[in-house]
Design a protein around this motif. Structure first.
Motif, PDB file in Angstrom:
ATOM      1  N   SER A 105       4.036  -0.060   3.629  1.00  0.00           N
ATOM      2  CA  SER A 105       4.399   1.211   2.996  1.00  0.00           C
ATOM      3  C   SER A 105       5.578   1.833   3.725  1.00  0.00           C
ATOM      4  CB  SER A 105       3.203   2.161   3.037  1.00  0.00           C
ATOM      5  OG  SER A 105       2.984   2.592   4.379  1.00  0.00           O
ATOM      6  N   THR A 106       6.096   2.930   3.153  1.00  0.00           N
ATOM      7  CA  THR A 106       7.066   3.734   3.892  1.00  0.00           C
ATOM      8  C   THR A 106       6.325   4.455   5.007  1.00  0.00           C
ATOM      9  OG1 THR A 106       6.728   5.577   2.362  1.00  0.00           O
ATOM     10  CG2 THR A 106       8.550   4.038   1.884  1.00  0.00           C
ATOM     11  N   PRO A 107       7.013   4.828   6.104  1.00  0.00           N
ATOM     12  CA  PRO A 107       6.309   5.412   7.242  1.00  0.00           C
ATOM     13  C   PRO A 107       5.924   6.872   7.015  1.00  0.00           C
ATOM     14  CG  PRO A 107       8.637   5.249   7.702  1.00  0.00           C
ATOM     15  CD  PRO A 107       8.431   4.558   6.389  1.00  0.00           C
ATOM     16  N   THR A 108       4.839   7.260   7.679  1.00  0.00           N
ATOM     17  CA  THR A 108       4.426   8.655   7.781  1.00  0.00           C
ATOM     18  C   THR A 108       4.639   9.066   9.224  1.00  0.00           C
ATOM     19  OG1 THR A 108       2.781   8.376   6.041  1.00  0.00           O
ATOM     20  CG2 THR A 108       2.509  10.264   7.524  1.00  0.00           C
ATOM     21  N   THR A 109       5.262  10.236   9.463  1.00  0.00           N
ATOM     22  CA  THR A 109       5.638  10.625  10.821  1.00  0.00           C
ATOM     23  C   THR A 109       4.851  11.832  11.284  1.00  0.00           C
ATOM     24  OG1 THR A 109       7.428  12.028  10.022  1.00  0.00           O
ATOM     25  CG2 THR A 109       7.965   9.719  10.507  1.00  0.00           C
ATOM     26  N   TYR A 110       4.869  12.019  12.629  1.00  0.00           N
ATOM     27  CA  TYR A 110       4.187  13.168  13.248  1.00  0.00           C
ATOM     28  C   TYR A 110       4.952  13.529  14.514  1.00  0.00           C
ATOM     29  CZ  TYR A 110       0.529  16.029  15.403  1.00  0.00           C
ATOM     30  OH  TYR A 110      -0.174  17.055  15.985  1.00  0.00           O
ATOM     31  N   SER A 111       5.303  14.820  14.685  1.00  0.00           N
ATOM     32  CA  SER A 111       6.070  15.270  15.849  1.00  0.00           C
ATOM     33  C   SER A 111       5.143  15.901  16.885  1.00  0.00           C
ATOM     34  CB  SER A 111       7.133  16.296  15.424  1.00  0.00           C
ATOM     35  OG  SER A 111       8.047  15.719  14.528  1.00  0.00           O
ATOM     36  N   PHE A 112       5.534  15.791  18.145  1.00  0.00           N
ATOM     37  CA  PHE A 112       4.729  16.319  19.246  1.00  0.00           C
ATOM     38  C   PHE A 112       5.674  16.704  20.373  1.00  0.00           C
ATOM     39  CE2 PHE A 112       5.374  11.867  19.913  1.00  0.00           C
ATOM     40  CZ  PHE A 112       5.689  11.769  21.256  1.00  0.00           C
ATOM     41  N   PRO A 148       0.827  -1.211   0.000  1.00  0.00           N
ATOM     42  CA  PRO A 148       0.000   0.000   0.000  1.00  0.00           C
ATOM     43  C   PRO A 148       0.862   1.262   0.000  1.00  0.00           C
ATOM     44  CG  PRO A 148       0.051  -0.966   2.176  1.00  0.00           C
ATOM     45  CD  PRO A 148       0.778  -1.935   1.281  1.00  0.00           C
ATOM     46  N   THR A 149       0.212   2.389  -0.365  1.00  0.00           N
ATOM     47  CA  THR A 149       0.873   3.691  -0.297  1.00  0.00           C
ATOM     48  C   THR A 149       0.937   4.154   1.136  1.00  0.00           C
ATOM     49  OG1 THR A 149      -1.236   4.830  -0.600  1.00  0.00           O
ATOM     50  CG2 THR A 149       0.033   4.306  -2.588  1.00  0.00           C
ATOM     51  N   THR A 178      -4.522  -3.566   5.102  1.00  0.00           N
ATOM     52  CA  THR A 178      -5.252  -4.449   6.027  1.00  0.00           C
ATOM     53  C   THR A 178      -4.892  -4.186   7.477  1.00  0.00           C
ATOM     54  OG1 THR A 178      -3.539  -6.129   5.764  1.00  0.00           O
ATOM     55  CG2 THR A 178      -5.467  -6.270   4.311  1.00  0.00           C
ATOM     56  N   SER A 179      -3.789  -3.495   7.733  1.00  0.00           N
ATOM     57  CA  SER A 179      -3.404  -3.153   9.104  1.00  0.00           C
ATOM     58  C   SER A 179      -2.436  -1.992   9.071  1.00  0.00           C
ATOM     59  CB  SER A 179      -2.768  -4.351   9.826  1.00  0.00           C
ATOM     60  OG  SER A 179      -1.527  -4.687   9.215  1.00  0.00           O
ATOM     61  N   TYR A 180      -2.184  -1.427  10.260  1.00  0.00           N
ATOM     62  CA  TYR A 180      -1.283  -0.284  10.383  1.00  0.00           C
ATOM     63  C   TYR A 180      -0.340  -0.545  11.548  1.00  0.00           C
ATOM     64  CZ  TYR A 180      -4.725   1.871   7.327  1.00  0.00           C
ATOM     65  OH  TYR A 180      -5.557   2.136   6.282  1.00  0.00           O
ATOM     66  N   THR A 181       0.937  -0.280  11.325  1.00  0.00           N
ATOM     67  CA  THR A 181       1.947  -0.507  12.360  1.00  0.00           C
ATOM     68  C   THR A 181       2.473   0.836  12.829  1.00  0.00           C
ATOM     69  OG1 THR A 181       2.583  -2.626  11.402  1.00  0.00           O
ATOM     70  CG2 THR A 181       4.139  -1.585  12.921  1.00  0.00           C
ATOM     71  N   TRP A 182       2.353   1.064  14.139  1.00  0.00           N
ATOM     72  CA  TRP A 182       2.791   2.318  14.744  1.00  0.00           C
ATOM     73  C   TRP A 182       4.073   2.086  15.529  1.00  0.00           C
ATOM     74  CZ3 TRP A 182       0.094   6.983  14.277  1.00  0.00           C
ATOM     75  CH2 TRP A 182      -1.196   6.907  13.708  1.00  0.00           C
ATOM     76  N   THR A 183       4.965   3.070  15.490  1.00  0.00           N
ATOM     77  CA  THR A 183       6.137   3.067  16.366  1.00  0.00           C
ATOM     78  C   THR A 183       6.132   4.361  17.154  1.00  0.00           C
ATOM     79  OG1 THR A 183       7.538   4.033  14.642  1.00  0.00           O
ATOM     80  CG2 THR A 183       7.507   1.622  14.829  1.00  0.00           C
ATOM     81  N   VAL A 188       3.807   5.734  11.305  1.00  0.00           N
ATOM     82  CA  VAL A 188       2.854   4.683  11.008  1.00  0.00           C
ATOM     83  C   VAL A 188       3.085   4.208   9.589  1.00  0.00           C
ATOM     84  CG1 VAL A 188       1.082   6.354  10.287  1.00  0.00           C
ATOM     85  CG2 VAL A 188       0.412   4.037  10.980  1.00  0.00           C
ATOM     86  N   THR A 189       2.980   2.891   9.370  1.00  0.00           N
ATOM     87  CA  THR A 189       3.041   2.309   8.027  1.00  0.00           C
ATOM     88  C   THR A 189       1.740   1.570   7.771  1.00  0.00           C
ATOM     89  OG1 THR A 189       4.052   0.276   8.844  1.00  0.00           O
ATOM     90  CG2 THR A 189       5.542   2.031   8.126  1.00  0.00           C
ATOM     91  N   ALA A 190       1.297   1.564   6.494  1.00  0.00           N
ATOM     92  CA  ALA A 190       0.133   0.786   6.069  1.00  0.00           C
ATOM     93  C   ALA A 190       0.614  -0.561   5.571  1.00  0.00           C
ATOM     94  CB  ALA A 190      -0.625   1.535   4.974  1.00  0.00           C
TER      95      ALA A 190
END
Length: 714
Positions: A324-331, A252-253, A281-286, A315-317
């Protein structure tokens, strides 16, 4: 009929796009099922099963055993063709050539047992150019095989195929060799191949799929594949794939974005959400170190708890073909206040004791359990109290004070006696705890002597240091002054004495006698009386009872037969000092004349210093002493005399009843007999035995007189 090249062009475009089609695209697909079988119901069952999946615009059946051979034009009217045999096709060579040309035009074919095993199609179709599995000209029929491993999870042919059972026969090809470029998608449970595919068939790289099971189900014959499993789905998926409607999945993208709170408090729960990805079908968070995913891992939204100051989540799909490659978010994270309690994390108190809890490290505090910070309260039971502290940023943290409320010991007080007499001892014992302290300086489990009635209090302490009290009262009664009446007594042996206790309400004696009742003591001794008052107090007194013996008294005389005219003689009593009584006695002398003729009893009595008296007697016979040859006395005659102890008594009168006695000189009767109604002329022989030689007196006594005759035994 559909245009052949229009269909080919559409398939090529779909293949180049590499996208998934919706269910509405499936519904535009027309398929042809060509089966060489008898009866017709077996072919109908396959058609009906495919229609029931809802995957096709139309499903048409063609019996190539009974009906004939479809032409190339007929085949080209369909997006995909499925072939299976049980009998030989009507024209296997022509049909095989037509199928080969259908594939050359871009048509997709699903080939199933036994068309790839023992009942083959002919022509060009049965060549390596068009084959997936190379036939071995045979089949197997092992019972009850099921779906085994899925070797290509990205293949759409296995979508929604989770269970498959080949039935009690499980018919399949014995082919084990595949044309290069073929791919095994899944296996039977015994490891043999179940689904194999090839994408480079013919000049246009058409698709072909071989299914290694017989298509009719158990609805038409019980030993075929079980209709309750996913055989229809498997056949439909294979037709859609060879028709180019479905393609193998791709990774997935990446999610387009991640949203969440940019700033939150450490220790609080926050959420991050990823944009949904088609085909995932699932999402993996780190998350960074110090942050914990509390829920949602695998979904588009997670909840986290963190003590980190700043950080990044990614998170990756995912689907079955990869991620997929991961999408990141800073906090960033505001730190929690260091919250605590002046109470230890765990503390114990005794039931009923107050306690004060204070929060530390924040600005304001809220306690669970309805208690207030810094305000004393009494916990009703063991409880964990949680304090929530809030700092100036509005961030919170918690601390816990575990308060154990230990029960008070169930202290009791026992005594060996609740009432005692003055001077008596008692022992007090505490119960229900581990150590005890008594009032009035009493020591637990140690005897002491109370002087007055007192209530004693015991304080018991258990292993937790908790205390409770118990009380017991000991009554002290006044003492008695028990005595006896008399204080001492003397009694002659065989005599009686009476002992009575004084100063109490009841008495018992030892040795056992009855209070106030005469008894006969046998030996001298001390008698103890125990007097008991109505309150149970008692005292004792003793009395000495002396049992005196009677004196041993003997009376003797020089003779016990005297002549009437003999002079007075001394008679002797022992012990001396006693008193003689009897006929002819004066002081300690006997006067025969004073006593007169006859047998007389002389008595000597003596009393000792204890007042015990005894006596002894002498029988003294006084005779006229007329001579030994005078053997007659009035009408009584004895012969022979002297004798050896055997003689005859003759009576010449009528005395009636008589008593005949023979007495020695001491007065002892050595012979006695009674004779009744004696008349004149009476004789009787008197036989005595073992008599010592000496003088004896024979007394014959009747109602009117007594006669005494002297007998000499030699």
């Amino acid at each position: 009929m559909k245009k052949l090249y229009t269909a080919i062009r559409a398939k090529i475009v779909l293949a180049c796009l590499g996208i998934f089609l919706s269910t509405s695209s499936f519904a535009q697909t027309d398929v042809l099922v060509c089966g060489a079988c008898s009866p017709q119901s077996w072919l109908d069952d396959v058609v009906n099963k495919l229609i029931a999946t809802g995957s096709f615009n139309s499903v048409t059946g063609y019996n190539i055993y009974l009906t004939g051979t479809p032409t190339l034009a007929q085949l080209q009217a369909y997006d995909a063709v499925m072939v299976f045999t049980d009998y030989q096709a009507a024209d296997p060579t022509t049909f095989g050539d037509n199928l080969a040309m259908y594939i050359d035009g871009g048509g997709g074919v699903v080939n199933s047992t036994f068309a790839n095993a023992s009942v083959l199609l002919g022509g060009n179709f049965n060549t390596a150019t068009y084959q997936v599995s190379i036939p071995a000209f045979g089949q197997f029929g092992s019972p009850q095989l099921t779906l085994g491993s899925i070797l290509d999870p990205c293949s759409p042919i296995m979508d929604n195929v989770t269970t498959f059972n080949g039935g009690s026969s499980s018919y399949r090809s014995n082919a084990t060799t595949f044309v290069p470029g073929s791919v095994t998608v899944s296996n039977w449970s015994n490891g043999e191949w179940l689904v194999a595919t090839r994408t480079n068939v013919g000049p246009l790289n058409a698709r072909r799929c071989d299914l290694n099971f017989y298509p009719p189900s158990s609805d038409v014959r019980s030993d075929f594949w079980q209709s309750s499993t996913n055989g229809a789905t498997l056949m439909a998926n294979a037709l859609l794939w060879v028709a180019g409607v479905t393609n193998s999945a791709s990774t997935p993208t990446p999610p387009a974005s991640v949203t969440g709170a940019p700033v939150f408090c450490a220790g609080s729960v926050s959420s991050f959400t990823a944009a949904a990805v088609v085909g995932a079908t699932s999402y993996t968070w780190t998350v960074p170190v110090g942050m914990t995913i509390t829920s949602g891992q695998g979904t588009i939204t997670i909840n986290v708890n963190s003590t980190a100051q700043t950080g990044t989540v990614s998170v990756t799909a995912n689907n079955s073909c990869g991620s997929s490659t991961p999408t990141t978010y800073s906090f960033s994270v505001n730190p929690q206040p260091t919250v605590g309690s002046t109470a230890a994390p765990s503390m114990a108190i005794c039931n009923g004791s107050p306690i004060t809890l204070n929060g530390t490290g924040a600005v304001s505090y809220t306690w669970s359990g309805g208690i207030f910070d810094g305000v004393a309260f009494t916990p009703p039971s063991s409880t964990s109290y949680i304090v929530t502290g809030t700092d100036a940023n509005g961030c919170t943290n918690t601390a816990t004070a575990n308060v154990t409320v230990n029960p008070l010991p169930n202290v009791g007080a026992t005594t060996t006696a609740t009432s005692i007499c003055a001077g008596g001892s008692v022992t007090l014992n505490g119960t229900g705890a581990t150590s005890y302290t008594w009032s009035h300086s009493v020591i637990d489990n140690t005897p002491f002597n109370p002087t007055v009635t007192t209530t004693y209090t015991v304080t018991g302490t258990d292993a937790n240091g908790c205390t409770d009290q118990g009380v017991v009262t000991v009554n002290v009664f006044n003492s008695l002054n028990v005595g006896s009446n008399p204080p001492s007594a003397s009694v002659c042996n065989g005599g009686t004495v009476t002992l009575s206790g004084t100063g109490a309400s009841s008495y018992s004696w030892s040795p056992a006698i009855t209070n106030g009742q005469p008894f006969t003591p046998t030996v001298s001794g001390t008698y103890t009386v125990t007097g008991t008052a109505s309150n149970g107090c008692f005292d004792t007194a003793t009395v000495l009872v002396t049992v005196d013996s009677f004196p041993t008294v003997t009376a003797t005389a020089p003779v016990t037969i005297a002549c009437l005219n003999d002079a007075s003689f001394t008679i002797t009593g022992n012990p001396a000092g006693g008193l003689w009584t009897g006929p002819g006695v004066a002081s300690s002398t006997f006067n025969p004349a004073g006593a007169g003729i006859g047998s007389h009893m002389l008595i000597y009595g003596y009393m000792n210093a204890a007042g015990c008296a005894a006596q002894d007697t002498i029988f003294m016979t006084v005779d006229l002493c007329l001579g030994i040859t005078d053997n007659t006395s009035n009408n009584y005659n004895v012969y022979p005399n002297p004798n050896n102890g055997t003689f005859t008594l003759a009576i010449n009168s009528n005395p009636g009843d008589v008593v005949i006695e023979m007495v020695d000189l001491t007065g002892r009767v050595v012979y006695s007999a009674n004779e009744n109604n004696v008349q004149s002329g009476f004789t009787t022989q008197i036989v005595t035995e073992n008599l010592a030689a000496g003088a004896y007196m024979l007394r014959v006594t009747s109602a009117n007189d007594q006669q005494v005759i002297r007998i000499n035994v030699q």
